[in-house]
Design an enzyme around this catalytic site. Structure first.
Site, PDB file in Angstrom:
ATOM      1  CD  GLU A  85       6.445-122.480  47.010  1.00  0.00           C
ATOM      2  OE1 GLU A  85       5.221-122.272  46.892  1.00  0.00           O
ATOM      3  OE2 GLU A  85       6.966-123.599  46.948  1.00  0.00           O
ATOM      4  CE  LYS A 270       1.686-124.644  46.734  1.00  0.00           C
ATOM      5  NZ  LYS A 270       3.062-124.150  46.782  1.00  0.00           N
ATOM      6  CG  ASP A 286      -9.379-114.081  37.052  1.00  0.00           C
ATOM      7  OD1 ASP A 286      -8.946-114.625  38.077  1.00  0.00           O
ATOM      8  OD2 ASP A 286     -10.567-113.746  36.914  1.00  0.00           O
ATOM      9  CG  HIS A 383      11.635-126.278  49.068  1.00  0.00           C
ATOM     10  ND1 HIS A 383      10.359-126.302  49.536  1.00  0.00           N
ATOM     11  CD2 HIS A 383      11.531-126.215  47.726  1.00  0.00           C
ATOM     12  CE1 HIS A 383       9.520-126.274  48.523  1.00  0.00           C
ATOM     13  NE2 HIS A 383      10.211-126.223  47.424  1.00  0.00           N
TER      14      HIS A 383
HETATM   15  C1  MEV Z   1       5.779-126.842  46.820  1.00  0.00           C
HETATM   16  O1  MEV Z   1       5.321-125.531  46.639  1.00  0.00           O
HETATM   17  C2  MEV Z   1       5.370-127.711  45.658  1.00  0.00           C
HETATM   18  C3  MEV Z   1       5.700-129.202  45.826  1.00  0.00           C
HETATM   19  O2  MEV Z   1       5.152-129.705  47.030  1.00  0.00           O
HETATM   20  C4  MEV Z   1       5.095-129.895  44.627  1.00  0.00           C
HETATM   21  C5  MEV Z   1       5.136-131.399  44.696  1.00  0.00           C
HETATM   22  O3  MEV Z   1       5.146-131.983  45.781  1.00  0.00           O
HETATM   23  O4  MEV Z   1       5.123-132.010  43.594  1.00  0.00           O
HETATM   24  C6  MEV Z   1       7.178-129.425  45.894  1.00  0.00           C
END
Ligand code: MEV
Length: 431
Positions: A85, A270, A286, A383
């Site tokens: 990413e 995430k 792992d 991003h």
């Molecule tokens: C993207 O990989 C992760 C985010 O969505 C985490 C978040 O929203 O806190 C930017």
């Protein structure tokens, strides 16, 4: 060719490739070319990779990046990250620099206990089973001695075994619930070997001593490790936070939302796992085990919730996380994969405890960067800047075109269509 095959694993690598190419691809030469493009010319290195798993046909690359400037308990680290990413390493580096100027990250290992269970069925009386277990417990541990001897030399071993009555959940279901200390090893093989030995002894002794037989269902470690816990935190005076691109109140609100709202908590966590998985992968650990354990921990109170927490108290901004991480720095891939060895050397050959702290910091840093953007500029600005390069590569832009377009998008908003248009305009102009 038929899409069913027997004896596939026994074919040579080139025969395996022939079969999949013949069976599934229309442009067979192109498919073969792509598969072979990723082979390593160093044959012993290629063999090493081939033998990690069954039916290897090629290598799957991920970028291996580094995020410098992490101060953890006063010691400087450059953290290796394997991830696809585009924004993750940049975000980690940015957070590292931010907190370097504000006292750095502080970490602490809270506990290191791991768990394994022998699941079994027994139709008799519980009291009889309990008396039998208490009588045989010493022997369970003694019979596992050949497995535990070396681990004990390193300060680890079996901590305890308890009998758990689960017959209310499933009639006749019980467990030997064992706890372990595995020091610098992740310990999966060690724990599973001990458990299988417990099961053997337990069943054999039960056959001699009990009326009712015991049926072993399975013996396996648990990837839920709520007592293998590490804490990472940052804090600073409110006045030491930037005014323009940081909003402490909104940041704390964003964390509070993730604490109560599962839809947000999943995305929030995430983002934390973006940092954690990347280091876990780079250090040969792992990541599926870590993921499973972390998400179970995030739901431990009955509702999926944020792993991080934040508050402003007496003019001080605090941001922290406690997270279960079962990691190893010996055994498994750590002795085998040259890049894993390199990653561990880069991290000053950490113990498993030290690696737990580094990995937790990578997670906290990642969440910090995400929440900082989300509560100020929004996530897309950063991003899409990172994504620009991916789009340009997809369109096979030349180095010169990339340079021109990166310059152009310093002052223009990156969207997929805007990049495509700017790229086409540039091509037209130059042709
Ligand atoms: C993207 O990989 C992760 C985010 O969505 C985490 C978040 O929203 O806190 C930017």
């Amino acid at each position: 060719m038929s899409a069913t095959i027997s004896g596939f694993s026994k074919l040579s690598k080139s025969k395996k490739i022939d079969w999949i190419v013949e069976t599934y691809f229309s442009n067979k030469e192109e498919a073969k070319k792509i598969i072979k493009q990723y082979w390593n010319t160093n044959l012993s290195l290629q063999n090493l990779h081939d033998e990690f798993i069954e039916n290897t046909i090629t290598n799957y690359y991920l970028p291996f990046g580094v995020a410098p400037n992490f101060s953890i308990n006063g010691k400087m680290h450059t953290i290796p990250m394997a991830i696809e990413e585009s924004s993750v390493v940049a975000a980690a580096s940015k957070s590292a620099k931010f907190w370097l100027a504000r006292g750095g990250f502080k970490t602490q290992v809270i506990s290191t206990t791991k768990i394994g269970q022998v699941h079994f069925m027994y139709a008799g009386d519980f009291k009889t089973l309990e008396n039998f277990f208490n009588a045989v417990k010493k022997q369970l541990i003694a019979d596992a001695k050949p497995i535990t001897k070396n681990m004990e030399k390193r300060g680890g071993g079996i901590l305890d075994i308890v009998l758990k009555n689960k017959s209310k959940a499933i009639s006749g279901y019980y467990q030997l619930h064992a706890t372990f200390e595995t020091q610098d090893a992740m310990g999966a093989n060690f724990i599973n070997s001990c458990l299988e030995q417990f099961a053997k002894t337990f069943k054999a002794e039960a056959e001699k001593q009990l009326q009712e037989t015991i049926e072993i269902v399975m013996s396996i470690l648990s990837n839920y490790v709520p007592d293998c816990l590490v804490r990472a935190e940052v804090s600073c005076q409110l006045e030491d936070l930037p005014k323009d691109d940081f909003n402490a109140e909104k940041f704390v609100q964003a964390v509070a939302i993730a604490e109560v709202e599962p839809y947000r908590a999943v995305t929030h966590n995430k983002g934390i796992m973006n940092g954690i998985d990347a280091v876990v992968l780079a250090t040969g650990n792992d990541f599926r085990a870590v993921e499973a354990g972390v998400h179970a921990y995030a739901s431990r109170n009955g509702s999926y919730s944020s792993l991080t927490h934040a508050k402003i108290e007496n003019g001080v901004f605090h941001f922290w996380m406690e997270i279960p991480l079962a990691l190893g720095t010996v055994g498994g891939l750590t002795n085998l994969h040259p890049l894993v060895k390199l990653a561990l050397e880069l991290l000053h050959q950490p113990s498993a405890k030290e690696l737990m702290q580094i990995v937790a910091v990578a997670g906290l840093a990642q969440n910090f960067a995400a929440l900082r953007s989300l509560t100020t500029t929004g996530i897309q600005e950063g991003h899409m800047k990172m994504h620009l390069m991916n789009i340009l590569n997809q369109m096979e832009a030349t180095e010169k075109e990339k340079e021109t377009l990166v310059n152009y998008f310093k002052t223009n908003t990156v969207t997929h269509s805007a990049v495509v248009k700017a790229f086409n305009d540039l091509r037209k102009k130059n042709n």
